[in-house]
Design a protein around this motif. Structure first.
Motif, PDB file in Angstrom:
ATOM      1  N   SER A 348       3.993   5.686   5.402  1.00 26.85           N
ATOM      2  CA  SER A 348       4.508   4.377   4.997  1.00 26.85           C
ATOM      3  C   SER A 348       4.181   4.145   3.541  1.00 26.85           C
ATOM      4  O   SER A 348       3.382   4.846   2.943  1.00 26.85           O
ATOM      5  CB  SER A 348       3.872   3.285   5.871  1.00 26.85           C
ATOM      6  OG  SER A 348       2.492   3.215   5.594  1.00 26.85           O
ATOM      7  N   PRO A 349       4.806   3.145   2.904  1.00 26.56           N
ATOM      8  CA  PRO A 349       4.566   2.900   1.489  1.00 26.56           C
ATOM      9  C   PRO A 349       3.111   2.730   1.145  1.00 26.56           C
ATOM     10  O   PRO A 349       2.684   3.070   0.067  1.00 26.56           O
ATOM     11  CB  PRO A 349       5.364   1.624   1.207  1.00 26.56           C
ATOM     12  CG  PRO A 349       6.467   1.661   2.201  1.00 26.56           C
ATOM     13  CD  PRO A 349       5.876   2.282   3.418  1.00 26.56           C
ATOM     14  N   ASN A 350       2.328   2.212   2.029  1.00 29.48           N
ATOM     15  CA  ASN A 350       0.919   1.998   1.759  1.00 29.48           C
ATOM     16  C   ASN A 350       0.071   3.185   2.140  1.00 29.48           C
ATOM     17  O   ASN A 350      -1.143   3.162   2.052  1.00 29.48           O
ATOM     18  CB  ASN A 350       0.408   0.755   2.501  1.00 29.48           C
ATOM     19  CG  ASN A 350       0.982  -0.503   1.942  1.00 29.48           C
ATOM     20  OD1 ASN A 350       1.366  -0.529   0.774  1.00 29.48           O
ATOM     21  ND2 ASN A 350       1.079  -1.541   2.735  1.00 29.48           N
ATOM     22  N   SER A 509       0.960   1.943  -3.263  1.00 28.94           N
ATOM     23  CA  SER A 509       2.171   1.130  -3.161  1.00 28.94           C
ATOM     24  C   SER A 509       2.183   0.079  -4.266  1.00 28.94           C
ATOM     25  O   SER A 509       1.150  -0.252  -4.858  1.00 28.94           O
ATOM     26  CB  SER A 509       2.249   0.446  -1.795  1.00 28.94           C
ATOM     27  OG  SER A 509       1.207  -0.507  -1.660  1.00 28.94           O
ATOM     28  N   LEU A 510       3.379  -0.457  -4.514  1.00 30.84           N
ATOM     29  CA  LEU A 510       3.541  -1.484  -5.547  1.00 30.84           C
ATOM     30  C   LEU A 510       2.726  -2.726  -5.230  1.00 30.84           C
ATOM     31  O   LEU A 510       2.074  -3.303  -6.106  1.00 30.84           O
ATOM     32  CB  LEU A 510       5.026  -1.831  -5.676  1.00 30.84           C
ATOM     33  CG  LEU A 510       5.397  -2.919  -6.696  1.00 30.84           C
ATOM     34  CD1 LEU A 510       4.971  -2.506  -8.096  1.00 30.84           C
ATOM     35  CD2 LEU A 510       6.899  -3.193  -6.651  1.00 30.84           C
ATOM     36  N   SER A 511       2.723  -3.131  -3.962  1.00 34.59           N
ATOM     37  CA  SER A 511       1.975  -4.331  -3.581  1.00 34.59           C
ATOM     38  C   SER A 511       0.470  -4.124  -3.737  1.00 34.59           C
ATOM     39  O   SER A 511      -0.255  -5.034  -4.151  1.00 34.59           O
ATOM     40  CB  SER A 511       2.309  -4.721  -2.140  1.00 34.59           C
ATOM     41  OG  SER A 511       1.932  -3.694  -1.233  1.00 34.59           O
ATOM     42  N   LYS A 514      -0.507  -4.355  -7.483  1.00 30.82           N
ATOM     43  CA  LYS A 514      -0.525  -5.743  -7.953  1.00 30.82           C
ATOM     44  C   LYS A 514      -1.668  -6.527  -7.332  1.00 30.82           C
ATOM     45  O   LYS A 514      -2.207  -7.463  -7.943  1.00 30.82           O
ATOM     46  CB  LYS A 514       0.814  -6.411  -7.645  1.00 30.82           C
ATOM     47  CG  LYS A 514       1.972  -5.886  -8.483  1.00 30.82           C
ATOM     48  CD  LYS A 514       3.262  -6.639  -8.206  1.00 30.82           C
ATOM     49  CE  LYS A 514       4.390  -6.154  -9.102  1.00 30.82           C
ATOM     50  NZ  LYS A 514       5.664  -6.889  -8.867  1.00 30.82           N
ATOM     51  N   GLU A 515      -2.047  -6.152  -6.121  1.00 30.69           N
ATOM     52  CA  GLU A 515      -3.179  -6.831  -5.469  1.00 30.69           C
ATOM     53  C   GLU A 515      -4.483  -6.501  -6.181  1.00 30.69           C
ATOM     54  O   GLU A 515      -5.344  -7.363  -6.385  1.00 30.69           O
ATOM     55  CB  GLU A 515      -3.261  -6.405  -4.008  1.00 30.69           C
ATOM     56  CG  GLU A 515      -4.443  -7.011  -3.256  1.00 30.69           C
ATOM     57  CD  GLU A 515      -4.562  -6.481  -1.836  1.00 30.69           C
ATOM     58  OE1 GLU A 515      -5.691  -6.499  -1.291  1.00 30.69           O
ATOM     59  OE2 GLU A 515      -3.540  -6.046  -1.267  1.00 30.69           O
ATOM     60  N   PRO A 549      12.333  -1.793  -5.883  1.00 28.93           N
ATOM     61  CA  PRO A 549      12.331  -2.247  -4.478  1.00 28.93           C
ATOM     62  C   PRO A 549      13.736  -2.572  -3.994  1.00 28.93           C
ATOM     63  O   PRO A 549      14.584  -3.055  -4.746  1.00 28.93           O
ATOM     64  CB  PRO A 549      11.457  -3.515  -4.530  1.00 28.93           C
ATOM     65  CG  PRO A 549      10.597  -3.339  -5.740  1.00 28.93           C
ATOM     66  CD  PRO A 549      11.446  -2.606  -6.740  1.00 28.93           C
ATOM     67  N   ASN A 553      13.582  -0.250   1.210  1.00 31.41           N
ATOM     68  CA  ASN A 553      12.272   0.171   0.708  1.00 31.41           C
ATOM     69  C   ASN A 553      11.671  -0.962  -0.125  1.00 31.41           C
ATOM     70  O   ASN A 553      11.607  -0.902  -1.348  1.00 31.41           O
ATOM     71  CB  ASN A 553      12.425   1.440  -0.135  1.00 31.41           C
ATOM     72  CG  ASN A 553      11.083   2.042  -0.529  1.00 31.41           C
ATOM     73  OD1 ASN A 553      10.050   1.774   0.087  1.00 31.41           O
ATOM     74  ND2 ASN A 553      11.093   2.869  -1.558  1.00 31.41           N
ATOM     75  N   PRO A 554      11.208  -2.034   0.560  1.00 29.36           N
ATOM     76  CA  PRO A 554      10.738  -3.219  -0.162  1.00 29.36           C
ATOM     77  C   PRO A 554       9.418  -3.017  -0.891  1.00 29.36           C
ATOM     78  O   PRO A 554       9.111  -3.767  -1.812  1.00 29.36           O
ATOM     79  CB  PRO A 554      10.595  -4.262   0.955  1.00 29.36           C
ATOM     80  CG  PRO A 554      10.351  -3.464   2.198  1.00 29.36           C
ATOM     81  CD  PRO A 554      11.144  -2.202   2.028  1.00 29.36           C
ATOM     82  N   ASP A 555       8.637  -2.031  -0.474  1.00 30.26           N
ATOM     83  CA  ASP A 555       7.335  -1.812  -1.097  1.00 30.26           C
ATOM     84  C   ASP A 555       7.190  -0.325  -1.447  1.00 30.26           C
ATOM     85  O   ASP A 555       6.511   0.427  -0.763  1.00 30.26           O
ATOM     86  CB  ASP A 555       6.214  -2.254  -0.140  1.00 30.26           C
ATOM     87  CG  ASP A 555       4.852  -2.295  -0.818  1.00 30.26           C
ATOM     88  OD1 ASP A 555       4.806  -2.375  -2.060  1.00 30.26           O
ATOM     89  OD2 ASP A 555       3.831  -2.233  -0.097  1.00 30.26           O
TER      90      ASP A 555
END
Length: 581
Positions: A348-350, A509-511, A514-515, A549, A553-555
């Motif tokens: 998964s993206p993460n 991942s992108l999220s 940013k986190e 995104p 594929n939102p993340d």
């Protein structure tokens, strides 16, 4: 450029359509006479739909998965020409300095020029070809309509009577005229909205009424089956895919199969003794008009493929249902294979795929076990209810409740621990990225920007796979594919940018970025990518590149990142402030 994006989509559809076309041709060759003429014709619908509908299905069974993705990522041309120029949008760059002689030589490299202009030029050539073909078709049809206005309408009562009987038999209600036209050397049908049957005037006295009935029946079946609409669609598709000879060949086969299918429709309405006469009529037409002259946009009675039509007539029989189902199934399988795009990996993206995918099964299993345990104990409780006191039942119920809570708490704790462990791994990697960036380094390189020259890198890593001058990025870029790194350096050989393509970055991942890093100081979307930037310290910046995104594929996960020394791109001679990001 929008045109380039459309052209890329057309190329992809062309590739997938070619695979499907080959599959259909093979399937048709295998089954041949076992399939009906109409099946041979209608099976092409799948190809036409494939070429006009941009359907994308994500799957791991796609043949495109056999294309090695890593080779593309590590290819020196791909890295230097695709990723490096995209890091700074053209609209934000001001170039006031002229490259040196060495820079001009590098700029003249065909690799860079082709990278910048290939798709744009190819797209322009493609649209010129499409426009030219469509313009030609339009001009031919305009000339045809002008000629038809000057042609006389057939008023012979015997021919009109045959036409009306044929229309009644096929339940055609539209008004159809018979036009005397010498534009075509054989009878043909023309016009989608107001169809007309074109007959050479010299043919009137050479055919018997029965032969005219066969000819008109053939053309009326074209009208009833809307074959002219299909023919027009085929011409447009051929114009779009003019560069693909396999598509052209296949679409020409569609037109041939259309004629054979129309013959089959006529034969279905004839008596047994009339079938042979129908075939003889085609032979007579070939004898009378040996020189074929077709008109764009028409469907004619006589053509160069009449040998196949006559063979079909002499061997006419209905196709086997089993063969038809088998052929259709094989065609759909090939069609689906050519429609499917390669899917992403199970990660998964993460990077939490293993944990996330296994969690539901563990939880469900534990709950099932707990439920079974409770059910069993409940049954025992009911069986022993007459011999036990209410107090014992209460204690047993409390025991079951406690056990259920314990199971759920255990599963929840395991899930939380797994997710937390994975998140900690990502945070540690990001922490390492930031700490090294403050030193001007990337994670898989010991060469800091600012204090390293390109010669030092070459001494340890060897000769780069490719070196290109990239004006928008303010320097030359050296690609070291085996080490998954790219270095940007200026005229003085000072390295001002180090770029990492390490595989570990695919876990970020992108999220998550940013986190951990917070709101980026720089965030742009360009050419299907999202590029975010952070200030590491007063000297160095970090640029992290992700696929843009989307709904599917939102993340997205990180593709690569770089550490930049902005002052290394400044040109004091021309007052060029250099790059900021």
């Amino acid at each position: 450029m929008v045109l380039s994006a459309i052209f890329k989509e057309v190329l992809l559809l062309s590739l997938m359509g070619s695979i499907l076309a080959l599959g259909i041709l093979v399937i048709k060759a295998i089954f041949r006479q076992r399939l009906s003429a109409k099946f041979h014709y209608y099976i092409w619908i799948l190809l036409v739909l494939r070429l006009i509908l941009p359907i994308d299905i994500q799957s791991h069974i796609s043949f495109l998965n056999f294309i090695p993705i890593e080779q593309k990522e590590l290819d020196p041309h791909f890295i230097a020409e695709q990723y490096v120029p995209n890091i700074i949008p053209n609209s934000t760059i001001t170039t006031g300095n002229e490259p040196s002689i060495e820079d001009n030589n590098a700029l003249a490299d065909t690799g860079i020029i082709s990278a910048i202009f290939t798709y744009d030029i190819a797209a322009m050539l493609w649209i010129i070809g499409v426009s030219s073909i469509l313009l030609y078709i339009l001009c031919v049809n305009i000339m045809m309509m002008v000629k038809l206005k000057k042609c006389s309408v057939c008023e012979k009562e015997d021919l009109i009577g045959i036409l009306e009987v044929g229309k009644s038999k096929l339940k055609i209600n539209s008004k159809i005229k018979i036009i005397y036209s010498n534009s075509s050397k054989s009878p043909a049908v023309y016009g989608m909205i107001r169809p007309k049957i074109l007959i050479p005037e010299e043919l009137i006295d050479k055919l018997t009424p029965e032969e005219f009935r066969f000819v008109l029946s053939h053309e009326l079946n074209h009208i009833k089956n809307k074959d002219l609409v299909v023919n027009t669609l085929l011409m447009i598709v051929k114009a779009i895919y003019w560069f693909n000879p396999l598509i052209w060949y296949s679409l020409n086969q569609v037109k041939q199969d259309c004629e054979v299918a129309c013959d089959a429709s006529v034969i279905n309405t004839l008596k047994t003794e009339e079938v042979k006469k129908y075939g003889q009529t085609i032979i007579n037409m070939l004898r009378l008009f040996s020189e074929k002259k077709s008109t764009t946009g028409t469907l004619g009675y006589a053509s160069k493929d009449n040998k196949r039509r006559i063979i079909m007539i002499t061997q006419f029989k209905k196709s086997s249902a089993i063969c038809a189902v088998l052929a259709l199934s094989l065609t759909i399988m090939v069609g689906c294979s050519s429609t499917i795009k390669p899917g992403s990996s199970d990660v998964s993206p993460n990077g939490n795929s293993d944990t996330t995918s296994s969690t539901p099964s563990v939880e469900e299993t534990s709950q099932d076990e707990a439920t079974q345990s409770n059910t069993t104990q409940g049954n025992i409780s009911q069986e022993s209810q007459s011999n036990t006191t209410q107090g014992n039942i209460s204690q047993e119920s409390q025991s079951n409740t406690t056990q259920d809570k314990t199971n759920k708490a255990s599963v929840s704790k395991n899930n939380t621990a797994a997710i937390s462990s994975n998140g900690d791994t990502q945070r540690k990697l990001l922490s390492s990225v930031m700490q090294l960036a403050k030193q001007g380094k990337i994670i898989n390189s010991d060469f800091p920007v600012k204090t390293t020259i390109i010669d030092d890198v070459e001494k340890k890593l060897g000769t780069p796979d490719k070196v290109d001058w990239v004006p928008n990025a303010k320097g030359n870029y050296a690609v070291f594919s085996k080490d998954n790194v790219v270095f940007g350096f200026n005229k003085g050989s000072q390295i001002f940018e180090a770029r990492s393509f390490d595989k570990k970055l695919n876990e970020l991942s992108l999220s998550m970025v940013k986190e951990v890093f917070g709101t980026p100081a720089y965030d742009v979307k360009s050419n299907g990518e999202e590029i975010i930037g952070y200030v590491a310290n007063s000297e160095f910046n970090i640029l992290l590149v992700f696929p843009e995104p989307s709904k599917s594929n939102p993340d997205p996960v990180m593709d690569h990142y770089s550490v930049l020394y902005p002052k290394g791109t400044v040109n004091n001679m021309s007052n060029d402030p250099g790059r900021q990001w």
